[in-house]
Design a protein around this motif. Sequence first.
Motif, short mmCIF file in Angstrom:
data_model
loop_
_atom_site.label_atom_id
_atom_site.label_comp_id
_atom_site.label_asym_id
_atom_site.label_seq_id
_atom_site.Cartn_x
_atom_site.Cartn_y
_atom_site.Cartn_z
N GLU A 73 0.84 -1.21 0.00
CA GLU A 73 0.00 0.00 0.00
C GLU A 73 0.88 1.25 0.00
N GLU A 74 0.51 2.20 -0.88
CA GLU A 74 1.26 3.45 -1.00
C GLU A 74 0.36 4.63 -0.62
N ASP A 75 0.98 5.80 -0.53
CA ASP A 75 0.27 7.01 -0.12
C ASP A 75 -0.56 7.57 -1.28
N ILE A 76 -1.86 7.50 -1.16
CA ILE A 76 -2.76 7.97 -2.23
C ILE A 76 -2.77 9.49 -2.32
N THR A 77 -2.27 10.18 -1.29
CA THR A 77 -2.30 11.66 -1.30
C THR A 77 -1.14 12.25 -2.10
N HIS A 78 -0.30 11.41 -2.71
CA HIS A 78 0.79 11.91 -3.54
C HIS A 78 0.19 12.88 -4.58
N PRO A 79 0.78 14.10 -4.71
CA PRO A 79 0.17 15.13 -5.59
C PRO A 79 -0.09 14.66 -7.02
N ARG A 80 0.80 13.84 -7.58
CA ARG A 80 0.62 13.43 -8.98
C ARG A 80 -0.54 12.43 -9.12
N LEU A 81 -0.68 11.56 -8.15
CA LEU A 81 -1.84 10.65 -8.15
C LEU A 81 -3.13 11.45 -8.04
N GLN A 82 -3.10 12.42 -7.13
CA GLN A 82 -4.29 13.25 -6.91
C GLN A 82 -4.67 14.02 -8.16
N SER A 83 -3.65 14.51 -8.91
CA SER A 83 -3.92 15.23 -10.17
C SER A 83 -4.70 14.35 -11.14
N CYS A 84 -4.25 13.10 -11.28
CA CYS A 84 -4.90 12.19 -12.23
C CYS A 84 -6.33 11.87 -11.79
N LEU A 85 -6.50 11.56 -10.51
CA LEU A 85 -7.84 11.25 -9.99
C LEU A 85 -8.78 12.45 -10.16
N ARG A 86 -8.28 13.62 -9.80
CA ARG A 86 -9.09 14.84 -9.86
C ARG A 86 -9.52 15.14 -11.30
N GLU A 87 -8.57 15.03 -12.24
CA GLU A 87 -8.87 15.35 -13.64
C GLU A 87 -9.88 14.39 -14.26
N ILE A 88 -9.71 13.09 -13.97
CA ILE A 88 -10.66 12.09 -14.51
C ILE A 88 -12.06 12.35 -13.94
N ARG A 89 -12.15 12.61 -12.63
CA ARG A 89 -13.46 12.88 -12.02
C ARG A 89 -14.07 14.17 -12.57
N ARG A 90 -13.22 15.17 -12.84
CA ARG A 90 -13.70 16.43 -13.40
C ARG A 90 -14.30 16.19 -14.81
N LEU A 91 -13.60 15.40 -15.62
CA LEU A 91 -14.10 15.09 -16.97
C LEU A 91 -15.42 14.33 -16.91
#
Length: 402
Positions: A73-91
């Motif tokens: 298990e890794e840290d999901i709050t990593h900024p780059r992971l968050q960017s991808c999650l945020r952008e996909i959800r925004r789309l």
Amino acid sequence: MPENTMEKPNIVTCTAPVNIAVIKYWGKRNEELILPINSSLSVTLHQDQLKTTTTVATSRSFQEDRIWLNGKEEDITHPRLQSCLREIRRLARKRRNDGDPALDPSVLSLKVHICSVNNFPTAAGLASSAAGFACLVYTLARVFGTEGELSGIARQGSGSACRSMYGGFVQWIMGQKDDGKDSLAQQVEPETHWPELRILVLVASAEKKSVGSTSGMQTSVQTSCLLKHRAESVVPGRMEEMIEAVRGKDFVAFAELTMKDSNQFHATCLDTYPPIFYLNSVSQQVINLVHRYNRHYGETRLAYTFDAGPNAVIYTLQQHVPEFVQAVQHFFPPESNGGQFIQGLPVNQAALSEELKQAIGLEPMPKGISYIISTKAGPGPRVVEDPTQHLIGSDGMPKHTV
């Protein structure tokens, strides 16, 4: 939530490829959006040999987003992971707001469990982050029902990930806009375009590299005059020449541009202050081997390129593979001289002439190369239809953890 009331999660699994740049990306003009200081061009390697597999599960029962990489298990709050999650959800939200009836609105609020594995060494200079983020974005897009241009989102996870969104020969156009909307990947030719082209990954070290690409690039941008000259004066012309070489299947032009660009990239690493050394003595010996081999035949039959690590990637044509692999085995005698040394596409046996051995004339380096991965150009990301291949079980948790 008690186990027996937990709803069955929705699960999607996809795979994505590694890509190896022949015109290198090194240096960002915007760290947050991952906008490069120059365009780049790569070859997508075949997923039968090198790939990332990612499973994403969604369920109303999940309390938070979670991610596991290679069983840990890794840290999901990593900024780059968050960017991808945020952008996909925004789309996905945008598509919903635009009135797409096919999109289930309840999906937008669901948490995700992400499980990802590589079938090759991670962080050893084999473009693991490119395959990883491409696979993440491609899989999330399937889960959330987003369509359209995804390379710009993958880029925000790892720059070179945008090139892993396509198969074959791919350029990453640096773009000019401050918001990065025009910094996207584009396929130059599909994987079927040059069927004779072969790629051999010579694994000199599977260890994690001492200077990561992100910090290395930052230091180069701040301190290397050569990097600035390269980005502004050298790469634009090379990109045009390389696209022409690929389209015309001109191996000599392709090979020489590839080697010169690799050399210049590592020269910018040396020009960085303090200098960065990604190549080791094995890498240098491979470079010598390639040039002496080509000189012996009086033509360019092989090309090397090195990313930010000591592993050599060799481009050649199918008919030269058996002899070159034999040369590698001769000058880098492996621990076990058997099938395990050569992985991936099968390689026929070939004899090595005394004349060629003499012409190369290097002192053998036992165990310098751990193994060779034999591969070719391959397709972009794929959906895995077989549910037995999911990395997450019906309980919403990884099937295997470390």
